[in-house]
Scaffold this motif. Structure first.
Motif, PDB file in Angstrom:
ATOM      1  N   GLU A 162      32.595  58.799 -13.723  1.00  0.00           N
ATOM      2  CA  GLU A 162      31.499  57.850 -13.525  1.00  0.00           C
ATOM      3  C   GLU A 162      30.251  58.580 -13.046  1.00  0.00           C
ATOM      4  N   LEU A 204      36.562  60.743 -20.857  1.00  0.00           N
ATOM      5  CA  LEU A 204      35.703  59.930 -21.720  1.00  0.00           C
ATOM      6  C   LEU A 204      35.769  60.375 -23.169  1.00  0.00           C
ATOM      7  N   GLY A 205      36.395  61.518 -23.429  1.00  0.00           N
ATOM      8  CA  GLY A 205      36.420  62.034 -24.786  1.00  0.00           C
ATOM      9  C   GLY A 205      35.103  62.662 -25.168  1.00  0.00           C
ATOM     10  N   ILE A 206      34.277  62.966 -24.170  1.00  0.00           N
ATOM     11  CA  ILE A 206      32.955  63.520 -24.435  1.00  0.00           C
ATOM     12  C   ILE A 206      32.902  64.944 -23.895  1.00  0.00           C
ATOM     13  N   PRO A 207      32.733  65.944 -24.747  1.00  0.00           N
ATOM     14  CA  PRO A 207      32.690  67.310 -24.233  1.00  0.00           C
ATOM     15  C   PRO A 207      31.390  67.557 -23.488  1.00  0.00           C
ATOM     16  N   PHE A 231      43.878  62.513 -28.758  1.00  0.00           N
ATOM     17  CA  PHE A 231      42.525  62.010 -28.612  1.00  0.00           C
ATOM     18  C   PHE A 231      42.173  61.986 -27.142  1.00  0.00           C
ATOM     19  N   PRO A 274      39.931  57.622 -22.477  1.00  0.00           N
ATOM     20  CA  PRO A 274      40.603  56.803 -21.468  1.00  0.00           C
ATOM     21  C   PRO A 274      42.115  56.674 -21.703  1.00  0.00           C
ATOM     22  N   ASP A 275      42.520  56.730 -22.967  1.00  0.00           N
ATOM     23  CA  ASP A 275      43.944  56.553 -23.269  1.00  0.00           C
ATOM     24  C   ASP A 275      44.771  57.790 -22.984  1.00  0.00           C
ATOM     25  N   ARG A 288      47.379  57.898 -20.357  1.00  0.00           N
ATOM     26  CA  ARG A 288      48.420  56.889 -20.548  1.00  0.00           C
ATOM     27  C   ARG A 288      49.346  57.283 -21.698  1.00  0.00           C
TER      28      ARG A 288
END
Lengths: 328, 655
Positions: B138, B324-327, B345, B348-349, B352
Motif C-alpha cells: 500500500e 501487486l504483480g507490478i515489477p 502469476f 494478490p492471488d 493463496r
C-alpha cells in the motif's frame, strides 16, 4: 616408392577438401545449417521478449527447424533502435529474423518517416504468434462502473478525464484515439514509459482511467475494474468484459498488439517459404500453446498470406488516423 | 507479521533439498562473478539465466534467479573496489571509499566490509519483505509521479555534497548528465531531441555510459602513472583481518541502520532503484558523521553505507511484484518473466494459490544472502591476485572488459562508441577538476525526473492545477523539506570549509567560457520543439549555463583576491603514452567488427605493450605470465559467455 610417399598427403588433403566442400554443399542446400538469431527490440523480461522465447523454444526439434533460435535484445526508442538496425544492417540470408509489434512499427513509420528507416515494405512477414488486445480500465474505487458512466462524465467535463497508456503512437494510444472519436469525447492522454507503469498509475489512482494490455490488466484484476476490451470479440480469460463495440462504441481491433516474426525484405524466397511453412506449425504445437496459456497470453497464429493483407489494411487506417501528426 | 517468518521457515526444507541447494550455490557463486563484471548488471545477470529455468522445476528455477539477483548486487562492488569501475549503477557510491582503500593496501578489508554490510542490509530488507509485505505494498502505491519527481530532485541535490572537489563543477557535471539523459527519443512522448546523428536515436544508455565514464579515465590514469609510481604497494596479509573487519563493521551501528532503512524505503519506490539508494545512504551517513571530511579518503564507513543500502533494496524491491504483480525495478521485471514462464502469476492471488512456491522462493532469497556472505568472504581472500596484476595488464583488461560489458547490455556497437567517447571527454574534463560521479547521477535521475515531471504536469493541467498537484501530499512535503535541508546543509558546509576546499585556477576562466558556449549552442538546437518536449532540457541547460557563468565570476573574483595562482605539484605529463593509448583504443574498436571480439582482444594484449612506449625491456618482462593472463582471461570470457550463456559479441573473420 617416391610416388607413393607423395600420394599419401595428397589423398589426405583431397579427402579433407571433399569433406569441407561436402559440408559446405550440405550447408548451402539445407537451410537452416546454423542457429538463427531473432532480434527483439524490447528489453529482456518484457512481454514481447518472453513470448518470443516461449514460441521459439521448440525450434531445435528436427520436425521444425533442427536449429535453435537465439534471442538478441536491441531495445530503445520504443523499438525503433532495433528495427532500424534490422532493416539497415541485418544480413538477408535467413539467419537474422526479427520480432515485430503491430501497430507499433507501422505507426512509427507513419509519424516519424525520417527517423524510422522501415515501413511495411521493408519487412517480409513470416507468421504472427499472438495478440494482446487493449482493455479500458479504471481503479477499483472509481465512480465509473461502465463505459457509459465514463463517457457521460467526459462529455460534461471535456479534457478532465486522464487516461494512461504505455506511450505515444502505440496500441493503447491508438485505442484511446479511436474511442474518443467513436464516443465523441475529449480526454487527456497521459503517456507512461511502458505498459506496466501506466497500469500502476491506474491502480494507484494517479489517473482516472487507462488503456492497457489485457494480460497485464488480468493479473491485477482485483485492484481494477475492467470496463471493456478494444477487440472484435471478447477475451477468452475475461468472458464477462464486453467489447467496446458491444458497449455501443465503434472501435475495431486496430489497436490490438499483434506479435510475430518477420525477415528483412530481400531474403531468398525459398527461405521465406520454408519459414512461413514451419513457424505456424511450431506456434500451434501443444507444448508452446500450453505454455502460452499458462502465462496468460492469447495465441493468435496468422499465416503469412493473411498477415500481408492485414498489414496493408492497418497501414491505411493508421495513415488516416495520424495524418495531422506526421513529423519530419 | 510473524506468520510470514513461520511460513518461510516451514518451507525452508524445500530449499535444503540437495538439487535446490546445488542450484542455490551455483546461483550465488555465478551471481557474484557475473555481478563483478562491469556491464553485467543484476538485471542482465538474471535475464541471461532465465532461459536455463525453462526446463527446471518452478521452485528450483526461482531459487536460481533469486540467488543470482542477490549475489550480483553485492558482486558489483568487487570491481568498484578493485578496479575503480562499478559493476552496476547500484555500486557507484561504493567506489568513493572502496577504491582508495584498495589503493592503500586494504583491498581485502574493503571487500570484507562490503560483504558483511551487504549481508546485514540484505537480511534487513528480507525481514521487511517477509513481515510487512502487505502494508508496504500500500505504501509503495503512494509514490506517484510528483513524489518520484521530488525524490529525484533530492537525489540530485546530494551531488553537491558527494564529491570532495569543487561544488560548482560537480553541479555543472550533474546538469550535463541530466542533459545527456534527454538525448534521443523521449520514452513517454516519443519525440526526438538532440539527435545530431542517427546513432543517438535510442539515447545514451545508462550502463554503457557508466562504464565508459569510469573505465576510460581509469585506463589513462594507470598509463599515466606507469613508471612514475615505482612503489607498487607490496603489503603483507594482515593476520586475523577477517575477524577484525567483521567486528568493526558490526560496531558501525548507525551506519548500518541508516543504510538499511534508506535502502528499504528507496527499494519500495517503483522505478527508482539501487543507484539512488547507495548515493543517498552514503550522503546521509556522511552528514551525520563526526568526521565528514574523512569520507572519500578510503574509510570503511563509506563502503558500509553504500553496500548495506543497495542490498537492503533487494527484498523491498520485490514487494510490488509479489503482492501487486507490478515489477518495481528492471530486475523485478525480468523476474516477472521468469515467474510467468512457470505459470505463476504474481499478484494478490500468489500467496493463496502458490504459498509453497512463494515461501520457498523467499526462503531461497534469505539463504542466498547467507551464501553471498560466505562465498563473498571466500572470494575476497583472493583479491590480492587482482591487486597484484601489473598496471599494464590491468589497463588492457579494463578496456577489453569495458568493451564487452557495454556491448552486451543491448548488443549495440553504437553503445560502445558512445561509452568510449564519453570516457575520453571526462578524461579531459578530469584534468580540469570534473569527475564522472555527478554525471552518472544526473544521467540516471534525469530521465526518471523528466518522465515523472511530464506526467505530473499533464495530470495537473487536466485537473487539480500545478501548485496543488506538486506541493500537497505528505510524501511530497517531506521530500521537499529534506531537499531544502540538504541544499541548506550543502551551502553551510561549503562556506565552513571554503577556505581550503574550493580552489579556482586560471584555466577555469577558459573552461567556464567553453562550457557556456557549448550550452548556448545546444540550447539553440532545441528551439524548434514544442513545450512539453523542450521544457525539461531547456531548464537544465539554463541551469548549466547559469552555473558556468557563476564559475566564471567566482574564478575572476578569487584570482583578483589573491594574485598568486597556486601551482599544483607539477609532474611531467606523459603525452606520447596517453596519445598512443587513445589511438590504440580507437584501432581496437575498429578492428573488433573486422576480426571479431575475442580474436582482436588477444591481439590487443600482444600489441598494447609494444605500441605504448613504456620502459625499456617492458615487453619481455614476465612474458610467460602475461601471455598466460591474456589467454586465461579471454578464454574464460569465451567459455562463460559465448558457450554457456550464449551472449553475442562482434564477430568478424575469426571469433
Amino acid at each position: 616408392m617416391k610416388k607413393r610417399m607423395s600420394m599419401k598427403p595428397m589423398v589426405l588433403s583431397l579427402a579433407v577438401l571433399c569433406t569441407i566442400l561436402g559440408f559446405a554443399g550440405v550447408g548451402a542446400a539445407k537451410y537452416p545449417g546454423k542457429p538463427i538469431k531473432l532480434m527483439v527490440p524490447y528489453p529482456p523480461g518484457g512481454a514481447s521478449d518472453f513470448q518470443a522465447r516461449i514460441v521459439t523454444m521448440l525450434a531445435q526439434e528436427e520436425k521444425y527447424l533442427g536449429q535453435p533460435i537465439v534471442i538478441i535484445n536491441k531495445p530503445g526508442a520504443g523499438g525503433m533502435v532495433g528495427w532500424n538496425w534490422f532493416v539497415e544492417s541485418a544480413p538477408k540470408d535467413g539467419y537474422d529474423l526479427n520480432a515485430y509489434n503491430v501497430p507499433h512499427f507501422i505507426a512509427q513509420s507513419i509519424v516519424y518517416p525520417k527517423k524510422a528507416k522501415y515501413k511495411i515494405g521493408t519487412k517480409e512477414p513470416i507468421a504472427n504468434w499472438g495478440a494482446d488486445p487493449a482493455v479500458l480500465i479504471v481503479p477499483r474505487d472509481s465512480p465509473f462502473n461502465s463505459v457509459k458512466d465514463l463517457v457521460e462524465y467526459a462529455k460534461k467535463n471535456p479534457g478532465k478525464v486522464t487516461v494512461s497508456g504505455g506511450g505515444n503512437f502505440i496500441g493503447h494510444h491508438i485505442a484511446l484515439i479511436q474511442f474518443n472519436r467513436a464516443a465523441g469525447i475529449q480526454t487527456t492522454h497521459v503517456p507512461y514509459a511502458g505498459g506496466v507503469p501506466a497500469l500502476v498509475a491506474v491502480v494507484s489512482g494517479e489517473v482516472m482511467a487507462g488503456f492497457n494490455n489485457s494480460s497485464d490488466a488480468f493479473r491485477s484484476k482485483e485492484r481494477l475494474k475492467i470496463l471493456a476490451v478494444a477487440d472484435l470479440g471478447r477475451c477468452p480469460f475475461l468472458p464477462d468484459v464486453p467489447t467496446l463495440k458491444e458497449a455501443g462504441y465503434d472501435v475495431d481491433d486496430t489497436s490490438n498488439n499483434f506479435r510475430g516474426i518477420a525477415a528483412p525484405a530481400g531474403t531468398p524466397a525459398e527461405v521465406i517459404a520454408k519459414l512461413a511453412d514451419v513457424f505456424p506449425k511450431m506456434f500451434n504445437d501443444k507444448i508452446v500453446a500450453d505454455k502460452m496459456k499458462e502465462t496468460g497470453c492469447v495465441l493468435d497464429v496468422i499465416p503469412r498470406a493473411k498477415l500481408k493483407e492485414k498489414w496493408v489494411k492497418t497501414e491505411a487506417l493508421l495513415k488516416d488516423m495520424f495524418k495531422d501528426l506526421i513529423q519530419e | 507479521m510473524l506468520e510470514g517468518i513461520i511460513c518461510v521457515i516451514e518451507n525452508l526444507h524445500h530449499v535444503f533439498m540437495l538439487s535446490n541447494l546445488l542450484v542455490l550455490i551455483l546461483g550465488v557463486v555465478g551471481g557474484i562473478i557475473l555481478g563483478a563484471l562491469p556491464g553485467v548488471s543484476p538485471t542482465l545477470a538474471v535475464a541471461l539465466l532465465v532461459p536455463f529455468t525453462f526446463y527446471m522445476e518452478p521452485a528450483s528455477g526461482l531459487i536460481l534467479l533469486g540467488a543470482v539477483y542477490t549475489a550480483s548486487v553485492a558482486g558489483g562492488a568487487i570491481s568498484a573496489i578493485l578496479i575503480n569501475v562499478p559493476g552496476a549503477p547500484a555500486n557507484i557510491a561504493t567506489l568513493i571509499d572502496g577504491y582508495p582503500m584498495a589503493r592503500s593496501g586494504h583491498a581485502e578489508a574493503a571487500l570484507y566490509t562490503c560483504f558483511t554490510s551487504s549481508f546485514i542490509g540484505g537480511m534487513f530488507g528480507m525481514l521487511i519483505l517477509i513481515t510487512l509485505t502487505l502494508p508496504l505494498a500500500e505504501f509503495a502505491l503512494k509514490f506517484r509521479s510528483t513524489e518520484i519527481f521530488w525524490i529525484c530532485i533530492l537525489g540530485l541535490t546530494v551531488v553537491a555534497s558527494l564529491g570532495t572537489g569543487n561544488m560548482i563543477k560537480a553541479l555543472i557535471s550533474c546538469a550535463f548528465g541530466v542533459w545527456l539523459s534527454t538525448i534521443g527519443s523521449h520514452p513517454t512522448t516519443g519525440e526526438f531531441r538532440f539527435v545530431y546523428h542517427d546513432m543517438l536515436i535510442g539515447g545514451i544508455t545508462i550502463i554503457p555510459a557508466l562504464i565508459g565514464l569510469f573505465a576510460i579515465p581509469q585506463v589513462f590514469s594507470l598509463v599515466e602513472s606507469y613508471g612514475l609510481r615505482r612503489t607498487v604497494i607490496q603489503f603483507q596479509r594482515e593476520r586475523g583481518i577477517l575477524g577484525k573487519t567483521i567486528l568493526h563493521v558490526l560496531r558501525m551501528f548507525r551506519v548500518q541502520t541508516v543504510g538499511s532503512i534508506v535502502g528499504t524505503i528507496i527499494g519500495l519506490i517503483p522505478g527508482v532503484g539501487g543507484a539512488v539508494a547507495g548515493i543517498v545512504a552514503y550522503d546521509q551517513v556522511k552528514k551525520f558523521s563526526k568526521h565528514p571530511e574523512r569520507f572519500g579518503t578510503g574509510i570503511p564507513e563509506g563502503v558500509a553505507a553504500a553496500e548495506s543500502a543497495n542490498n537492503a533494496m533487494v527484498g523491498p524491491s520485490l514487494v510490488p511484484l509479489l503482492t501487486l504483480g507490478i515489477p518495481g525495478s528492471p530486475t523485478a521485471a525480468v523476474l516477472l518473466g521468469g515467474l510467468l514462464i512457470h505459470g505463476i502469476f504474481p499478484g494478490p492471488d500468489l500467496f493463496r494459490l502458490h504459498p509453497q512456491i512463494v515461501h520457498t522462493f523467499i526462503g531461497g532469497l534469505v539463504l542466498a544472502q547467507a551464501g553471498m556472505f560466505i562465498f563473498g568472504l571466500a572470494i575476497s581472500r583472493y583479491s590480492n591476485w587482482v591487486v597484484r596484476v601489473p598496471d599494464l595488464t590491468m589497463s588492457i583488461s579494463i578496456i577489453v572488459l569495458a568493451t564487452f560489458g557495454t556491448y552486451c547490455v543491448q548488443n549495440s556497437f553504437e553503445d560502445v562508441l558512445m561509452a568510449v567517447g564519453l570516457g575520453f571527454l571526462i578524461y579531459i574534463g578530469s584534468k580540469f577538476g570534473f569527475s564522472p560521479m555527478p554525471i552518472v547521477v544526473g544521467l540516471i535521475l534525469g530521465s526518471i525526473a523528466e518522465n515523472a515531471f511530464l506526467k505530473a504536469f499533464i495530470i495537473a493541467k487536466a485537473g487539480p492545477g500545478f501548485l496543488r498537484h506538486f506541493f500537497t501530499g505528505s510524501i511530497n512535503i517531506v521530500s521537499i523539506l529534506i531537499c531544502a535541508a540538504s541544499i541548506g546543509y550543502g551551502i553551510y558546509s561549503g562556506r565552513k570549509g571554503s577556505k581550503k576546499k574550493i580552489q579556482f585556477t586560471k584555466s577555469d576562466t577558459i573552461v567556464s567560457i567553453v562550457i557556456l558556449g557549448a550550452t548556448l549552442l545546444i540550447y539553440n538546437s532545441l528551439k524548434a520543439q514544442d513545450f512539453l518536449t523542450s521544457i525539461f532540457p531547456a531548464a537544465t541547460l539554463i541551469i548549466m549555463g547559469g552555473l558556468s557563468l557563476l564559475l566564471f565570476i567566482l574564478t575572476l573574483m578569487s584570482l583578483r583576491a589573491k594574485k598568486e595562482a597556486a601551482p599544483g605539484p607539477r609532474t611531467a605529463f606523459p603525452f606520447p603514452k596517453v596519445l598512443a593509448t587513445g589511438l590504440l583504443i580507437v584501432v581496437y574498436l575498429y578492428a573488433l567488427n573486422i576480426l571479431g571480439f575475442y580474436f582482436t582482444s588477444l591481439i590487443f594484449y600482444a600489441i598494447f605493450p609494444i605500441v605504448v612506449p613504456l620502459e625499456k625491456g617492458m615487453v619481455f618482462r614476465q612474458l610467460p605470465y602475461k601471455i598466460l593472463t591474456a589467454v586465461v582471461f579471454v578464454a574464460t570470457l569465451y567459455v562463460l559467455f559465448k558457450i554457456v550463456l550464449k551472449v553475442q559479441t562482434p564477430t568478424g573473420l575469426f571469433f
